[in-house]
Design a protein around this motif. Structure first.
Motif, PDB file in Angstrom:
ATOM      1  N   UNK A   1      54.304  -5.461  -6.527  1.00  0.00           N
ATOM      2  CA  UNK A   1      55.552  -5.065  -5.648  1.00  0.00           C
ATOM      3  C   UNK A   1      56.554  -4.321  -6.155  1.00  0.00           C
ATOM      4  N   UNK A   2      57.053  -3.375  -5.453  1.00  0.00           N
ATOM      5  CA  UNK A   2      58.250  -2.601  -5.710  1.00  0.00           C
ATOM      6  C   UNK A   2      59.522  -3.363  -4.925  1.00  0.00           C
ATOM      7  N   UNK A   3      60.118  -3.961  -5.652  1.00  0.00           N
ATOM      8  CA  UNK A   3      61.297  -4.836  -4.895  1.00  0.00           C
ATOM      9  C   UNK A   3      62.425  -3.881  -4.652  1.00  0.00           C
ATOM     10  N   UNK A   4      62.712  -3.498  -3.518  1.00  0.00           N
ATOM     11  CA  UNK A   4      63.598  -2.289  -3.232  1.00  0.00           C
ATOM     12  C   UNK A   4      65.015  -2.759  -3.546  1.00  0.00           C
ATOM     13  N   UNK A   5      65.590  -3.893  -3.080  1.00  0.00           N
ATOM     14  CA  UNK A   5      67.082  -4.153  -3.263  1.00  0.00           C
ATOM     15  C   UNK A   5      67.246  -4.171  -4.741  1.00  0.00           C
ATOM     16  N   UNK A   6      66.465  -4.451  -5.631  1.00  0.00           N
ATOM     17  CA  UNK A   6      66.524  -4.590  -7.106  1.00  0.00           C
ATOM     18  C   UNK A   6      66.046  -3.336  -7.865  1.00  0.00           C
ATOM     19  N   UNK A   7      65.200  -2.385  -7.014  1.00  0.00           N
ATOM     20  CA  UNK A   7      64.546  -1.420  -7.959  1.00  0.00           C
ATOM     21  C   UNK A   7      63.510  -1.924  -8.979  1.00  0.00           C
ATOM     22  N   UNK A   8      62.825  -2.998  -8.801  1.00  0.00           N
ATOM     23  CA  UNK A   8      62.127  -3.676 -10.140  1.00  0.00           C
ATOM     24  C   UNK A   8      60.748  -3.943  -9.455  1.00  0.00           C
ATOM     25  N   UNK A   9      59.876  -3.919 -10.508  1.00  0.00           N
ATOM     26  CA  UNK A   9      58.438  -3.854 -10.263  1.00  0.00           C
ATOM     27  C   UNK A   9      58.223  -5.215 -10.595  1.00  0.00           C
ATOM     28  N   UNK A  10      57.231  -5.836  -9.728  1.00  0.00           N
ATOM     29  CA  UNK A  10      56.760  -7.306  -9.831  1.00  0.00           C
ATOM     30  C   UNK A  10      55.265  -7.452  -9.954  1.00  0.00           C
ATOM     31  N   UNK A  11      54.615  -7.808 -10.639  1.00  0.00           N
ATOM     32  CA  UNK A  11      53.212  -8.064 -10.783  1.00  0.00           C
ATOM     33  C   UNK A  11      52.730  -9.208  -9.964  1.00  0.00           C
ATOM     34  N   UNK A  12      51.899  -9.265  -9.183  1.00  0.00           N
ATOM     35  CA  UNK A  12      51.460 -10.603  -8.537  1.00  0.00           C
ATOM     36  C   UNK A  12      50.286 -11.314  -9.105  1.00  0.00           C
ATOM     37  N   UNK A  13      50.566 -12.269  -9.629  1.00  0.00           N
ATOM     38  CA  UNK A  13      49.332 -13.307  -9.857  1.00  0.00           C
ATOM     39  C   UNK A  13      48.620 -13.879  -8.595  1.00  0.00           C
ATOM     40  N   UNK A  14      47.874 -14.620  -8.709  1.00  0.00           N
ATOM     41  CA  UNK A  14      46.988 -15.284  -7.669  1.00  0.00           C
ATOM     42  C   UNK A  14      47.864 -15.917  -6.775  1.00  0.00           C
ATOM     43  N   UNK A  15      48.808 -16.749  -7.409  1.00  0.00           N
ATOM     44  CA  UNK A  15      49.512 -17.968  -6.428  1.00  0.00           C
ATOM     45  C   UNK A  15      50.431 -17.096  -5.670  1.00  0.00           C
ATOM     46  N   UNK A  16      51.103 -16.064  -6.279  1.00  0.00           N
ATOM     47  CA  UNK A  16      52.093 -15.153  -5.723  1.00  0.00           C
ATOM     48  C   UNK A  16      51.447 -14.179  -4.538  1.00  0.00           C
ATOM     49  N   UNK A  17      50.487 -13.846  -5.004  1.00  0.00           N
ATOM     50  CA  UNK A  17      49.408 -13.157  -3.971  1.00  0.00           C
ATOM     51  C   UNK A  17      48.898 -13.842  -2.532  1.00  0.00           C
ATOM     52  N   UNK A  18      48.812 -15.188  -2.772  1.00  0.00           N
ATOM     53  CA  UNK A  18      48.556 -15.790  -1.887  1.00  0.00           C
ATOM     54  C   UNK A  18      49.651 -15.993  -0.878  1.00  0.00           C
ATOM     55  N   UNK A  19      50.789 -16.460  -1.379  1.00  0.00           N
ATOM     56  CA  UNK A  19      52.071 -16.638  -0.590  1.00  0.00           C
ATOM     57  C   UNK A  19      52.234 -15.403   0.174  1.00  0.00           C
ATOM     58  N   UNK A  20      52.245 -14.220  -0.646  1.00  0.00           N
ATOM     59  CA  UNK A  20      52.468 -12.775   0.218  1.00  0.00           C
ATOM     60  C   UNK A  20      51.585 -12.845   1.393  1.00  0.00           C
ATOM     61  N   UNK A  21      50.118 -13.106   1.315  1.00  0.00           N
ATOM     62  CA  UNK A  21      49.346 -12.915   2.350  1.00  0.00           C
ATOM     63  C   UNK A  21      49.712 -14.040   3.439  1.00  0.00           C
ATOM     64  N   UNK A  22      50.056 -15.026   3.002  1.00  0.00           N
ATOM     65  CA  UNK A  22      50.443 -16.197   4.011  1.00  0.00           C
ATOM     66  C   UNK A  22      51.374 -15.640   4.943  1.00  0.00           C
ATOM     67  N   UNK A  23      52.413 -15.314   4.213  1.00  0.00           N
ATOM     68  CA  UNK A  23      53.761 -15.002   5.047  1.00  0.00           C
ATOM     69  C   UNK A  23      53.614 -13.395   5.738  1.00  0.00           C
ATOM     70  N   UNK A  24      52.552 -12.547   5.417  1.00  0.00           N
ATOM     71  CA  UNK A  24      52.399 -11.511   6.128  1.00  0.00           C
ATOM     72  C   UNK A  24      51.925 -11.599   7.423  1.00  0.00           C
ATOM     73  N   UNK A  25      51.734 -12.975   7.737  1.00  0.00           N
ATOM     74  CA  UNK A  25      50.994 -13.410   9.040  1.00  0.00           C
ATOM     75  C   UNK A  25      52.461 -13.893   9.818  1.00  0.00           C
ATOM     76  N   UNK A  26      53.579 -13.910   9.557  1.00  0.00           N
ATOM     77  CA  UNK A  26      54.889 -14.461   9.699  1.00  0.00           C
ATOM     78  C   UNK A  26      55.307 -15.242   9.404  1.00  0.00           C
ATOM     79  N   UNK A  27      56.937 -15.239   9.491  1.00  0.00           N
ATOM     80  CA  UNK A  27      57.760 -16.385   8.743  1.00  0.00           C
ATOM     81  C   UNK A  27      57.349 -17.705   9.095  1.00  0.00           C
ATOM     82  N   UNK A  28      57.817 -18.563   8.308  1.00  0.00           N
ATOM     83  CA  UNK A  28      57.662 -20.045   8.226  1.00  0.00           C
ATOM     84  C   UNK A  28      58.508 -20.717   7.616  1.00  0.00           C
TER      85      UNK A  28
END
Ligand code: SF4
Ligand code: SF4
Length: 481
Positions: free
Chosen positions: A25-52
């Motif tokens: 992920x390129x984190x826009x407000x920070x201008x930083x690059x973040x590599x996703x591990x499996x757990x982080x990728x799962x969370x991103x995919x879950x939240x891509x379906x909507x806030x919770x």
């Protein structure tokens, strides 16, 4: 359930990208690059379906087999990195630099005269902003000295500062360049500081003695050159229309061979009909031996004959991609490639820059014209409209503040939803003025192009950081030296 767990969790502002199998992920407000591990990728995919709500997100992870403690920990990490938001989005605008910002680089336009008549030149062409009438054509030593004193005074707190010599054709005032180098070196030494020098030239006036001086004084050189003869000679011509390639080719070879203390770079201006990027790169890098080669599309209003149209820009971008892939292959083998457009963007990504303004103009960088007028950068020198003071009186802080306020990313509403803004910040002030009549206008004509290119460089950065991170460290050290 705690109060914060009851809050609604949503995705932060980022641009996702992939390099091989790895997700980033390129984190826009920070201008930083973040590599996703499996757990982080799962969370991103879950939240891509909507806030919770946070508690529900944690439960969803537990349902998928993650221990509750780990789920909380990963969510906490993503919240503190800004990948997830629980509350207010951070501000869209990068932090504003302090009102009085120490100068780092001074560009001295030693003359506004040139021995070539390149048709696309922003100094002399139809788009020129300079108003040199009644002003000196050549800078004198008094102005050169005052400029050095100004730089050393306005850069208080910095140990190393830079002077860049520019024109017109810089070497048309070589005697002054020599005087300024001697004076500036002496002054810096007296203050126990370091000053380094560079220049941009069209190479027509290089001689063995000049090359020796440049090498002895470690003066970095950028040559404006547009490729092999048939391309270079289209627009880089003398007043009588004769191309300059045959004159400069042997001089460039002598420069590259005999100037051993700093890398020599070429800067290519792409115009309609001069868009064969790969061919130009090969000629300048391999045939002539430049260390790095950088390309910039001509800055012009779109109605000029030499302006590159959309089709031409697509062709340019296609070839940029080709060289970028080549760059990546070199980097993975630990070798430098020499395509400046990738190197510059990688350097910015590596530093995690998050720009409040597109460049240092009017902040850490200023230009001084032959008359002693202070300008935001070399492209605005000798322009009454854009002057930010005079070397005899110093910076006009009101004018500087106005220039910086208009150029600030916070004032560019079109950019507020753009993921490329940490690097672009609206683009060159000079180009904005030429296109839109306002230095603070975002350069909206090239957004697609900028985002495409930034995406490519992110992917390359991700791939190098995953497979050969040492390259990035060595690259950063080399750039800093
Ligand atoms: S000018 Fe375009 S690409 Fe650049 S930050 Fe603004 S919207 Fe994004
Ligand atoms: S305003 Fe444009 S030309 Fe001037 S320093 Fe910034 S990017 Fe370069």
């Amino acid at each position: 359930m705690t109060a914060s767990e009851a809050g609604v969790c949503r995705l932060g502002e980022f641009h996702p990208f992939q390099a091989g199998p790895r997700r980033f992920l390129y984190l826009v407000p920070a201008g930083a690059i973040f590599q996703l591990d499996d757990a982080a990728a799962l969370i991103i995919d879950l939240l891509s379906g909507g806030d919770r709500p946070l508690y529900q997100l944690a439960s969803d992870l537990v349902e998928r087999g993650m221990p509750r403690g780990e789920a909380r920990e990963v969510i906490g990490e993503l919240l503190s990195a800004g990948v997830l938001i629980n509350g207010q989005q951070p501000s869209v605008a990068a932090e504003t630099p302090p009102a009085v910002f120490p100068l780092q680089t001074l560009v001295l336009n030693l003359t506004n005269q040139c021995n070539l008549s390149c048709q696309y030149c922003y100094e002399f062409g139809a788009d020129k902003v300079a108003t040199p009438e009644g002003k000196p054509k050549f800078m004198d030593f008094e102005t050169g000295k005052a400029s050095v004193d100004f730089l050393l005074k306005e850069s208080a707190g910095r140990r190393t500062v830079h002077v860049t010599f520019f024109g017109g054709e810089t070497l048309m005032n070589f005697p002054l360049l020599k005087q300024v180098v001697a004076y500036a070196s002496e002054q810096a030494k007296a203050q126990d500081r370091r000053i380094d020098f560079s220049l941009t030239t069209n190479a027509t006036l290089l001689t063995p003695a000049i090359i020796e001086f440049l090498s002895e004084n470690r003066i970095g050189v950028t040559v404006s050159m547009d490729g092999p003869k048939e391309m270079h000679d289209r627009l880089r011509v003398f007043a009588n229309g004769r191309g300059s390639y045959d004159i400069i080719e042997p001089k460039v070879r002598a420069l590259v061979q005999n100037h051993r203390t700093r890398p020599i770079t070429a800067r290519v201006t792409l115009t309609s009909g001069v868009t064969e990027v790969v061919k130009i790169f090969r000629h300048l890098k391999q045939d002539l031996g430049f260390h790095e080669v950088g390309f910039a599309p001509v800055t012009t209003s779109p109605n000029q004959l030499y302006a590159i149209n959309n089709h031409g820009m697509d062709r340019v971008l296609e070839q940029f991609h080709f060289l970028a892939e080549e760059y990546l292959a070199y980097a993975l083998r630990g070798e430098m490639h020499g395509f400046t457009n990738v190197s510059d963007t990688l350097a910015e990504l590596h530093q995690g820059v998050n720009k409040s303004h597109p460049c240092g103009a009017g902040l850490g960088l200023m230009g001084i014209g032959p008359s002693g007028d202070i300008a935001p950068c070399h492209r605005f020198v000798d322009s009454d409209t854009h002057a930010l003071g005079h070397i005899s009186k110093g910076i006009d802080r009101d004018k500087q503040a106005d220039f910086l306020r208009r150029g600030h990313i916070g004032s560019k509403y079109d950019c507020h939803t753009c993921w490329a803004r940490p690097l672009c910040a609206g683009g060159c002030h000079h180009e904005a003025f030429v296109r839109y009549g306002d230095t603070g206008h975002p350069n909206l004509h090239y957004c697609d192009w900028i985002r495409d290119w930034t995406g490519t460089c992110l992917r390359i950065y991700g791939a190098i950081s995953a497979s050969n991170p040492d390259f990035l460290e060595r690259f950063a050290e080399r750039r800093a030296s």
